[in-house]
Design an enzyme around this catalytic site. Structure first.
Site, PDB file in Angstrom:
ATOM      1  N   LYS A   1     -19.411  41.203 -40.116  1.00 38.95           N
ATOM      2  CA  LYS A   1     -19.581  39.905 -40.900  1.00 38.95           C
ATOM      3  C   LYS A   1     -20.991  39.413 -40.762  1.00 38.95           C
ATOM      4  O   LYS A   1     -21.578  38.624 -41.652  1.00 38.95           O
ATOM      5  CB  LYS A   1     -18.760  38.826 -40.371  1.00 38.95           C
ATOM      6  CG  LYS A   1     -17.194  39.182 -40.605  1.00 38.95           C
ATOM      7  CD  LYS A   1     -16.882  38.818 -42.077  1.00 38.95           C
ATOM      8  CE  LYS A   1     -15.445  39.088 -42.185  1.00 38.95           C
ATOM      9  NZ  LYS A   1     -15.311  39.147 -43.832  1.00 38.95           N
TER      10      LYS A   1
ATOM     11  N   GLU B   1     -22.500  41.390 -43.229  1.00 39.48           N
ATOM     12  CA  GLU B   1     -22.213  40.899 -44.766  1.00 39.48           C
ATOM     13  C   GLU B   1     -22.983  39.666 -45.145  1.00 39.48           C
ATOM     14  O   GLU B   1     -23.238  39.859 -46.450  1.00 39.48           O
ATOM     15  CB  GLU B   1     -20.794  40.527 -44.475  1.00 39.48           C
ATOM     16  CG  GLU B   1     -20.040  40.265 -46.014  1.00 39.48           C
ATOM     17  CD  GLU B   1     -18.601  39.895 -45.824  1.00 39.48           C
ATOM     18  OE1 GLU B   1     -18.306  39.086 -44.932  1.00 39.48           O
ATOM     19  OE2 GLU B   1     -17.691  40.122 -46.813  1.00 39.48           O
TER      20      GLU B   1
ATOM     21  N   SER C   1     -11.251  45.311 -54.764  1.00 37.54           N
ATOM     22  CA  SER C   1     -11.311  44.135 -55.490  1.00 37.54           C
ATOM     23  C   SER C   1     -12.667  43.502 -55.482  1.00 37.54           C
ATOM     24  O   SER C   1     -13.410  43.553 -54.780  1.00 37.54           O
ATOM     25  CB  SER C   1     -10.575  43.230 -54.661  1.00 37.54           C
ATOM     26  OG  SER C   1     -10.561  41.986 -55.050  1.00 37.54           O
TER      27      SER C   1
ATOM     28  N   GLU D   1      -6.181  39.006 -59.953  1.00 36.11           N
ATOM     29  CA  GLU D   1      -6.829  40.067 -60.310  1.00 36.11           C
ATOM     30  C   GLU D   1      -6.000  41.443 -60.395  1.00 36.11           C
ATOM     31  O   GLU D   1      -5.943  42.437 -61.271  1.00 36.11           O
ATOM     32  CB  GLU D   1      -7.908  40.504 -59.258  1.00 36.11           C
ATOM     33  CG  GLU D   1      -8.949  41.815 -59.695  1.00 36.11           C
ATOM     34  CD  GLU D   1     -10.095  42.174 -58.666  1.00 36.11           C
ATOM     35  OE1 GLU D   1     -10.156  41.161 -57.806  1.00 36.11           O
ATOM     36  OE2 GLU D   1     -10.576  43.058 -58.702  1.00 36.11           O
TER      37      GLU D   1
ATOM     38  N   CYS E   1     -12.052  42.797 -48.066  1.00 30.47           N
ATOM     39  CA  CYS E   1     -12.444  41.485 -47.205  1.00 30.47           C
ATOM     40  C   CYS E   1     -13.046  41.708 -45.843  1.00 30.47           C
ATOM     41  O   CYS E   1     -13.450  41.300 -45.259  1.00 30.47           O
ATOM     42  CB  CYS E   1     -11.232  40.204 -46.888  1.00 30.47           C
ATOM     43  SG  CYS E   1      -9.785  41.168 -46.683  1.00 30.47           S
TER      44      CYS E   1
ATOM     45  N   CYS F   1      -8.484  42.414 -37.883  1.00 32.52           N
ATOM     46  CA  CYS F   1      -9.484  41.529 -37.058  1.00 32.52           C
ATOM     47  C   CYS F   1      -9.214  41.142 -35.819  1.00 32.52           C
ATOM     48  O   CYS F   1     -10.308  40.758 -35.240  1.00 32.52           O
ATOM     49  CB  CYS F   1      -9.816  40.083 -38.266  1.00 32.52           C
ATOM     50  SG  CYS F   1     -10.548  40.563 -39.918  1.00 32.52           S
TER      51      CYS F   1
ATOM     52  N   GLU G   1      -7.412  37.241 -55.863  1.00 31.48           N
ATOM     53  CA  GLU G   1      -6.963  38.468 -55.462  1.00 31.48           C
ATOM     54  C   GLU G   1      -5.787  39.026 -56.228  1.00 31.48           C
ATOM     55  O   GLU G   1      -5.538  40.039 -56.908  1.00 31.48           O
ATOM     56  CB  GLU G   1      -7.270  38.971 -54.280  1.00 31.48           C
ATOM     57  CG  GLU G   1      -7.349  40.579 -54.051  1.00 31.48           C
ATOM     58  CD  GLU G   1      -7.655  41.087 -52.625  1.00 31.48           C
ATOM     59  OE1 GLU G   1      -9.105  40.985 -52.187  1.00 31.48           O
ATOM     60  OE2 GLU G   1      -6.780  41.163 -51.754  1.00 31.48           O
TER      61      GLU G   1
ATOM     62  N   GLU H   1     -26.902  40.196 -52.123  1.00 33.72           N
ATOM     63  CA  GLU H   1     -26.270  39.559 -53.172  1.00 33.72           C
ATOM     64  C   GLU H   1     -25.524  38.412 -52.648  1.00 33.72           C
ATOM     65  O   GLU H   1     -25.016  37.708 -53.812  1.00 33.72           O
ATOM     66  CB  GLU H   1     -25.289  40.630 -53.849  1.00 33.72           C
ATOM     67  CG  GLU H   1     -24.178  41.064 -52.950  1.00 33.72           C
ATOM     68  CD  GLU H   1     -24.624  42.346 -52.081  1.00 33.72           C
ATOM     69  OE1 GLU H   1     -25.511  42.544 -51.789  1.00 33.72           O
ATOM     70  OE2 GLU H   1     -23.628  43.029 -51.795  1.00 33.72           O
TER      71      GLU H   1
HETATM   72 FE1  HC1 Z   1     -10.892  38.705 -40.839  1.00 36.76          FE
HETATM   73 FE2  HC1 Z   1     -10.987  37.657 -43.235  1.00 36.76          FE
HETATM   74  S1  HC1 Z   1      -9.212  38.350 -41.928  1.00 36.76           S
HETATM   75  S2  HC1 Z   1     -12.142  39.664 -42.655  1.00 36.76           S
HETATM   76  O1  HC1 Z   1     -10.208  40.191 -40.686  1.00 36.76           O
HETATM   77  O2  HC1 Z   1     -10.425  38.288 -44.894  1.00 36.76           O
HETATM   78  O3  HC1 Z   1     -13.687  38.911 -39.517  1.00 36.76           O
HETATM   79  O4  HC1 Z   1      -9.929  36.944 -38.847  1.00 36.76           O
HETATM   80  O5  HC1 Z   1     -12.430  36.053 -41.336  1.00 36.76           O
HETATM   81  O6  HC1 Z   1     -13.839  36.934 -44.292  1.00 36.76           O
HETATM   82  O7  HC1 Z   1      -9.812  35.028 -43.657  1.00 36.76           O
HETATM   83  C1  HC1 Z   1     -12.445  38.908 -40.008  1.00 36.76           C
HETATM   84  C2  HC1 Z   1     -10.470  37.629 -39.377  1.00 36.76           C
HETATM   85  C3  HC1 Z   1     -11.736  36.982 -41.718  1.00 36.76           C
HETATM   86  C4  HC1 Z   1     -12.845  37.000 -43.808  1.00 36.76           C
HETATM   87  C5  HC1 Z   1     -10.148  35.934 -43.490  1.00 36.76           C
END
Ligand code: HC1
Length: 589
Positions: free
Chosen positions: A366, A369, A327, A283, A307, A523, A280, A374
């Site tokens: 998550k 996700e 991103s 990028e 993220c 998070c 990132e 994809e």
């Molecule tokens: Fe997160 Fe991440 S920090 S998004 O907040 O970018 O869930 O903890 O795992 O994928 O590393 C959440 C936390 C986590 C991702 C990372």
């Protein structure tokens, strides 16, 4: 200050405080259900009623401001009977199969019923046939109306904190219920899967979709090699479910517990958080070059972090015109999944078809996700199952592991080393700070000009934070950045994201780089973290994250030896062809 008395005890509180807050100051507990510190006052459940001298009816303590000379009784017979009847009425229409409920032992209704010693039922059971329908189509969240007490905490959360409005009040009177647009499944409406409704729900009406049994099955299957990754924020939340004070760091005990549960490889999402910074950060520098040096109108700034899957879903729904600003990096969870079944599988000489990739996340989005169509760039489903911090605690309890007695152990290698920069991803502002630690050093050859690498302007629980980083004395290849003031913004919670996006859209604000996390505090305040939560608890988790960062010798992503190694052995360089195939993606409306 306002002077009043509660149960005959004098107390002074600031003007504007409520009776509930004044009682708290005296350590007098008043039960509540619809009240939550994070939300506006609704005053609809009436469980917090108290008697006020000179007033005939009982008043809701959460919704009544203090007055000079007020005399309050929180524990009269009238108050106790009223509360008892309210709870009995709620129980009369409530699914009382508590032992089958995920919130058993964590349910606020159950706690109040027990505190009030409600042992008999004066009201008829309004749900005698026990035919409950549960919306379980979402990969993240289950909604069970039979456990709903209509306090509307979820509705206020979804509207006030998240600016989403996926759930709302439908119908009136006895028919009133918490519903969605046309009562569609949460999977079919604008829900971002963030799970903030779950952590604000007092009962089991909203819970995460659990994959604990599937993970036990994978662990029990001798053909499978089960790899687990743990997110940065899990290690500062898990302890709360297992008897530790909020803000206790349990990283090495958690590793030990995961081994005892039977996972074959215990690895760290912090590793791919570091990798995210490499990708990132590169990028961002590429975009800045395009915009500043090449004057390319196609370059979209600000670049936004990608993220947080709740944020990604929000921008897909509400600001699709800004999708080019996201991103292209996958989240660390998904980068990890793609590498687990390619790079890692090759290194440990296991057929990727036999790898089961599990992640432990503080986040319910998550789960969504991992199920996005994809997310299969490894040739398989990159992440098979996502468990929340709470579900990991369930497994630890099911296995009879005495967590506090565990030895402290380290993650396995490879993909098991994370830097302090990776850890701070778990707090709002952490991705920005981690990116700045690396990008500034790449461009100038020097560390970021902040004492002890702590970029304080991006830290803390404020809803919107801004930072301006002047870039001077750059290395020759980055001369186009000389004198640039890098403008950054950070938000947490989607209502704050909404405010920021509106300001950008109006042209009131310009930034080069924005970090947006869907949940309050980032998070660490995710929808999969332990109950209860408020800003005091979020702050303790945040302090724990920064103290873990400070405790490490390795605090910059680009210095992580396993990151250096993966570029040498596998990925070649950031934004390489292989990186693009495995670690990057694109999003559509
Ligand atoms: Fe997160 Fe991440 S920090 S998004 O907040 O970018 O869930 O903890 O795992 O994928 O590393 C959440 C936390 C986590 C991702 C990372």
């Amino acid at each position: 200050m306002i002077n009043l008395s509660i149960n005959g005890i004098a107390v002074s509180v600031e003007e504007g405080k409520t009776i509930l807050e004044a009682a708290k100051k005296l350590h007098i507990h008043i039960p509540t259900l619809c009240y939550h510190k994070d939300l506006c006052v609704a005053g609809n459940c009436r469980v917090c009623v108290v008697e006020q001298a000179g007033v005939d009816r009982l008043v809701a303590s959460c919704a009544t401001p203090v007055n000079e000379g007020m005399e309050i009784n929180t524990n009269s017979l009238k108050v106790r009977n009223c509360r008892k009847h309210i709870i009995e009425l709620l129980l009369a229409e409530h699914n009382e199969e508590c032992t089958k409920c995920y919130r058993n032992g964590h349910c606020e209704l159950q706690t109040i019923a027990a505190d009030l010693q409600i042992t008999n039922q004066d009201f008829i059971d309004l749900v005698p046939d026990k035919q409950y329908s549960v919306d379980s189509y979402s990969p993240s969240i289950e909604k069970d109306d039979s456990k709903c007490i209509r306090c509307q905490r979820c509705v206020r959360t979804c509207a006030e904190i998240q600016s989403v409005g996926a759930i709302a009040v439908a119908h009136k009177g006895a028919d009133m219920k918490i519903s969605t647009f046309f009562n569609y499944s949460l999977n079919e409406v604008v829900c971002t899967n963030c799970g903030q409704c779950i952590v604000h729900c007092p009962t089991g009406a909203l819970v995460e979709k659990s994959y604990v049994e599937q993970v036990w099955d994978a662990i029990a299957d001798p053909e499978k090699h089960v790899v687990v990754q743990t997110a940065p924020a899990v290690r500062v939340g898990l302890g709360e479910e297992l008897g530790f004070e909020p803000g206790t760091r349990v990283t090495s005990r958690m590793v030990s517990a995961l081994r005892r549960l039977g996972f074959d490889s215990v690895l760290d999402t912090d590793f791919t958080a570091d990798l995210t910074i490499m990708e990132e950060g590169t990028e961002l520098l590429t975009r800045l070059k395009g915009a500043l040096l090449d004057d390319n109108p196609e370059v979209s700034l600000p670049m936004a972090t990608s993220c947080s899957p709740g944020w990604v879903k929000y921008i897909e729904h509400k600001y699709p015109q800004y999708l080019p600003n996201l991103s292209t990096c996958k989240s660390p969870q998904q980068m990890f999944g793609a590498l687990a079944k390619t790079y890692y599988a090759k290194n440990i000489d296991v057929d990727p078809a036999n790898i089961v990739s599990v992640s432990i996340m503080p986040c319910t989005a998550k789960k969504y996700e991992a199920n996005r169509p994809e997310m299969k760039d490894s040739g398989y489903k990159d992440v098979d199952f996502v468990l929340t911090t709470r579900e990991l605690a369930v497994m630890i309890k099911q296995a009879g592991i005495e967590f506090e007695q565990l030895n402290e152990e380290n993650f396995d290698s490879i993909m098991g080393i994370g830097s302090g920069a990776g850890i701070i991803f778990g707090a709002t502002g952490g991705v920005m700070e981690a990116a700045l630690r690396t990008a500034y050093e790449i461009v100038t050859g020097r560390e970021v000009p902040f004492e002890n690498l702590e970029i304080k302007p991006v830290r803390g629980l404020a809803g919107v934070k801004e930072a301006v980083v002047p870039i001077v004395d750059v290395l020759p290849e980055w001369s186009f950045l000389e004198g640039v003031e890098l403008k950054c913004a950070i938000t947490n919670g989607l209502e704050n994201a909404h405010q920021l996006m509106e300001a950008i859209d109006r042209g009131d604000r310009f930034y080069h780089f924005i970090e947006i996390m869907a949940c309050p505090g980032g998070c660490l305040g995710g929808g999969g973290q332990p109950f209860p939560v408020d800003d005091e608890i979020r702050q303790k988790r945040m302090d724990a994250i920064y103290s873990e960062d400070l405790s490490l010798a390795l605090r910059k992503s680009h210095e992580n030896p396993e990151i250096v190694q993966i570029y040498k052995d596998f990925l070649e360089k950031p934004l390489s062809h292989k990186s693009h195939k495995l670690l990057h993606t694109s999003y559509v409306k």
